[in-house]
Design an enzyme around this catalytic site. Structure first.
Site, PDB file in Angstrom:
ATOM      1  N   HIS A 301       0.823  -1.215   0.000  1.00 50.36           N
ATOM      2  CA  HIS A 301       0.000   0.000   0.000  1.00 50.36           C
ATOM      3  C   HIS A 301       0.854   1.260   0.000  1.00 50.36           C
ATOM      4  CE1 HIS A 301       0.292   0.928   4.381  1.00 50.36           C
ATOM      5  NE2 HIS A 301       0.223  -0.370   4.558  1.00 50.36           N
ATOM      6  N   ASP A 313       6.212   0.311   6.642  1.00 52.71           N
ATOM      7  CA  ASP A 313       4.747   0.259   6.512  1.00 52.71           C
ATOM      8  C   ASP A 313       4.285   1.412   5.637  1.00 52.71           C
ATOM      9  OD1 ASP A 313       2.113  -0.454   6.835  1.00 52.71           O
ATOM     10  OD2 ASP A 313       1.949   0.298   8.872  1.00 52.71           O
ATOM     11  N   GLU A 347      -4.816   1.952   2.561  1.00 46.58           N
ATOM     12  CA  GLU A 347      -4.924   0.777   3.438  1.00 46.58           C
ATOM     13  C   GLU A 347      -5.098   1.202   4.884  1.00 46.58           C
ATOM     14  OE1 GLU A 347      -3.610  -2.459   6.141  1.00 46.58           O
ATOM     15  OE2 GLU A 347      -2.808  -0.455   5.950  1.00 46.58           O
ATOM     16  N   GLU A 348      -4.375   2.249   5.287  1.00 52.55           N
ATOM     17  CA  GLU A 348      -4.280   2.563   6.716  1.00 52.55           C
ATOM     18  C   GLU A 348      -5.610   2.995   7.337  1.00 52.55           C
ATOM     19  OE1 GLU A 348      -2.074   1.673   8.495  1.00 52.55           O
ATOM     20  OE2 GLU A 348      -0.136   1.747   7.511  1.00 52.55           O
ATOM     21  N   ASP A 375       2.920  -6.565   3.349  1.00 48.31           N
ATOM     22  CA  ASP A 375       2.575  -5.471   4.260  1.00 48.31           C
ATOM     23  C   ASP A 375       2.906  -5.844   5.703  1.00 48.31           C
ATOM     24  OD1 ASP A 375       1.620  -3.124   5.332  1.00 48.31           O
ATOM     25  OD2 ASP A 375      -0.475  -3.737   5.292  1.00 48.31           O
ATOM     26  N   HIS A 447       3.833   2.570  12.751  1.00 50.54           N
ATOM     27  CA  HIS A 447       2.951   3.731  12.940  1.00 50.54           C
ATOM     28  C   HIS A 447       3.578   4.832  13.794  1.00 50.54           C
ATOM     29  CE1 HIS A 447      -0.968   1.233  12.034  1.00 50.54           C
ATOM     30  NE2 HIS A 447      -0.076   1.192  11.064  1.00 50.54           N
TER      31      HIS A 447
END
Lengths: 480, 480
Positions: A301, A313, A347-348, A375, A447
């Protein structure tokens, strides 16, 4: 360490021809009968082909330089942001430069949430000076509307909140502090066991009249990085702000609460959800030479959280997906089935790109053989996890001996990827496959502002892309 | 990544009882006959025991905090240095605190080489200003005796030097610039394929009349860190200085040489070899309950190069070895055979500690069943490499199913460790075993200033110690 490898067998870099005995036997038995189309009996050229793919990746791989640009020059690229659009342009240009047969965009409307410039958290005791602690808004949170100061109730589960008397909760923050279960070997399982607090904490808090949710960051690391991530609201339930505390901050708050249950927490966040923005999935395709109508998708993504560069990520998944197709071309292989690299948007915080890709696949009546997603970071390869019926998992597991020299032979049933899962209901591919790499370091940075390019090792990244290209080579040749 | 583990099976953290079918069959066949002493048939309690060991390591492991002290508070600890002595004191105190049955030192005289304060390298063209490049002395090198300025001949092998006309070499530096073979999957194999340049480059250079050896750093990374490491001199051959150039510096020098073959290199190093110093191996022991005379050794090396903290090389091996014994105690297992943690002194530039340990073992007529060494970094586990006859390797490989849930099931023939190898000739243990972890990142930092504590991941480190403890548990119970 002067003689580390004194007696090490130099296996790699030479030709590896694998003849699994079971393979040979089953070929013998089948003598005289034509091989079925979906056979997964590999032949001796396959080990040579994989070696060629890995040579290309390790000697002339482009993933690492691509990732440097995506993470360093473009940087954070949350859905709806100008950087997300730059990433779309970059993805398209990179695929065009790689010379794929067809490169195109799929338009999709995405959420546009903005963190705002002010983010502040402070623990305030009765007499002491306040203690500033690292916090960040959870993705999708509403703002606090200025300073929001309230008492704090510490809990360890959503269930616990449901059972608290409403009077105890009303007007306070609910502080979700259940840590990762560190005994679990797979950090992903520990994440799965804790993340309901972040996802649904604000809903349960609001139902009992709380003014907000404070959530312990989703990691087993003990440090000062707050971890963002998506949170939900529910229809008919008040939207209260949700914030993550770093694990050190959560430990501190818990400790201070024990000494002073009446302390207060002051939270200030300016985040806001704007109107949806137009954005895109980026798709690159190499047309199959024999079965062009059968599609194999590989993707990652393109969006990331806004706090960091989104290296692991999921910048790594994007550059690996592009690289998987480039490696096939560079190694001189024309796939028999159509292969598509897809950079999914959003995606997130919405999976809008993944849903749109599946919707278009159904609308265009496409036949999808399999889809692979990377991912879980760009760390050293382990293998693949498969969603499919047991026979399909078993078929894929028979590729394992070919992947063993590259430490990517762990092929088991398991989760594939958020972006490709909508394909299941839409077009029923035989297998949805997750690229599995070593994940011990992943949730240390996931994140957070620490998910940066320097955390990615060049060889680990390129080995991953080559592992994915190898699986595509085999799927494209043998089907399922 | 909101639903990473949606469908992931939570295997770990629950009881794993492994009954490999082959195991069950062989038990059936052997019905009625007594099990041989050296049986490696495992039973159902073993998977529970290993789970207990891993729980202890992941929830209450002490390796990481021990490593923080060894690398951060003590720091670099080259043989003969005051810090090496501090490390000995620390090792002894740490083992005593862990409550082992017996903790003692083994005296050994070690080399005492000192880098000196000045280290300088400069490329000097005909007209241009000089270009300063990162260099470091190789371990054991003589000094340059002030500034040493000479022309440069670039070569790619020792063989090439032997074939050069003496007139071409005389009075010049030989510049060994053969890079790692990046196509090799195991970086250790690439190291093994390049390290002869560092080890023997100065000897071959001096034989042809060169004034020194410049060596490309032993890594596939492209950066500015020069990598030190041991170099040799030979009797009857002049001792000329040996220095490592960072890979970027080596590429630069090679490029400039192409444009100007007459350029000169100026090297200045003040290193010196002092008299041997008294030092120690540190040994901690838990006495076997059934077969106290049979010894299983587990170790790492306490000395490090002087440029950095020696975190992965080999602070991790030291703390894991202590931890392996502590885990057995903490999990409540009394080993049937005697288990020894050994912190070897002087692996990097002499192996004097390893030789002395073996000499004493022979002198004391000890029986050694097996020895395990961790000296390949503290990264995520893969398994073990074994030096032993094929039957012994096969016996050890039958433990693999028990190690599979922890990703440490790769048990194959291969190099064990420099410190334990002298045991072979001295006391003929059945197996010499190397702890194998993922090595893709290892040579990025090996022997450089970048080998620091922050490169070590807590969970990866603790998983490694638990893997070693698990193998010791099985070896101690079942023998070989």
């Amino acid at each position: 360490m002067p003689c580390y490898v004194k007696k090490m067998l130099v296996l790699a870099g030479t030709l590896l021809v694998i003849n699994a005995p079971a393979e040979a036997q089953s070929r013998k038995k089948a003598k005289g009968t034509p091989a079925p189309v979906a056979s997964v009996k590999t032949d001796q050229t396959d080990s040579l082909a994989l070696r060629k793919i890995f040579d290309e990746a390790l000697l002339r791989g482009e993933s690492y330089d691509n990732l440097r640009y995506l993470t360093g020059t473009i940087g954070p690229r949350l859905s709806g942001s100008p950087q997300a659009q730059q990433a779309v342009d970059w993805g398209k240009a990179t695929m065009e430069k790689a010379g794929f047969d067809r490169v195109y965009l799929q338009e999709v409307m995405v959420p546009h949430w903005v963190r705002g410039s002010k983010e502040r958290g402070e623990i305030i005791g009765n007499k002491d000076k306040g203690v500033r602690v690292p916090v960040c808004a959870l993705g999708g949170s509403v703002s606090t509307g200025g300073k929001l100061k309230a008492g704090v109730i510490e809990v360890h589960s959503l269930e616990e909140v449901k059972n608290l008397p409403e009077a105890a909760v009303k007007g306070k923050f609910i502080f979700y502090n259940r840590p990762f279960n560190d005994a679990l070997i797979e950090p992903g399982a520990a994440y799965g066991g804790a993340v309901d607090q972040r996802a649904n904490g604000a809903i349960e808090a609001a139902k009992r009249g709380a003014v907000g949710a404070l959530v312990r960051s989703m990691t087993s690391a003990r440090d000062d990085n707050p971890h963002t991530g998506t949170m939900r609201y529910a229809e008919g339930v008040a939207k209260v702000p949700g914030a993550a505390l770093s694990t050190n901050a959560a430990d501190r708050l818990s400790q201070l609460l024990k000494a002073n249950p009446d302390l207060q927490f002051e939270l200030e966040m300016e985040c806001i959800t704007l109107s949806d923005e137009k954005s895109y999935n980026v798709v690159g395709e190499i047309k199959g030479s024999k079965f062009p109508q059968e599609i194999i998708t590989v993707g990652g993504h393109l969006d990331s959280w806004d706090l960091a560069q989104g290296a692991h990520d999921d910048g790594t998944g994007c550059v690996q997906s592009i690289e998987a197709l480039r490696l096939l071309k560079a190694a001189g292989f024309k796939p028999e089935r159509t292969v598509r690299a897809v950079l999914f948007m959003n995606e997130e915080n919405g999976t809008r790109g993944g849903n749109e890709y599946a919707r278009l696949a159904a609308q265009n009546q496409e036949t999808h053989l399999a889809a692979i997603e990377s991912d879980g970071g760009g760390f050293t390869p382990r293998g693949f996890t498969v969603e499919g019926d047991p026979a399909t998992v078993a078929k894929l597991a028979r590729f394992a001996p070919l992947l063993r020299p590259y430490h990517a032979a762990d092929v088991t049933a398991g989760h594939s990827g958020t972006d490709i899962e909508p394909l299941q209901a839409a077009v029923h591919p035989k297998a949805l496959i997750g690229y599995k790499c070593d994940s011990q370091r992943y949730f240390d940075i996931h994140h957070t502002a620490a998910d940066t390019f320097d955390k990615v090792n060049r060889r680990e990244l390129e080995l991953g892309g080559a592992s994915m290209a190898s699986l595509i080579y085999l799927l494209s040749k043998y089907g399922l």
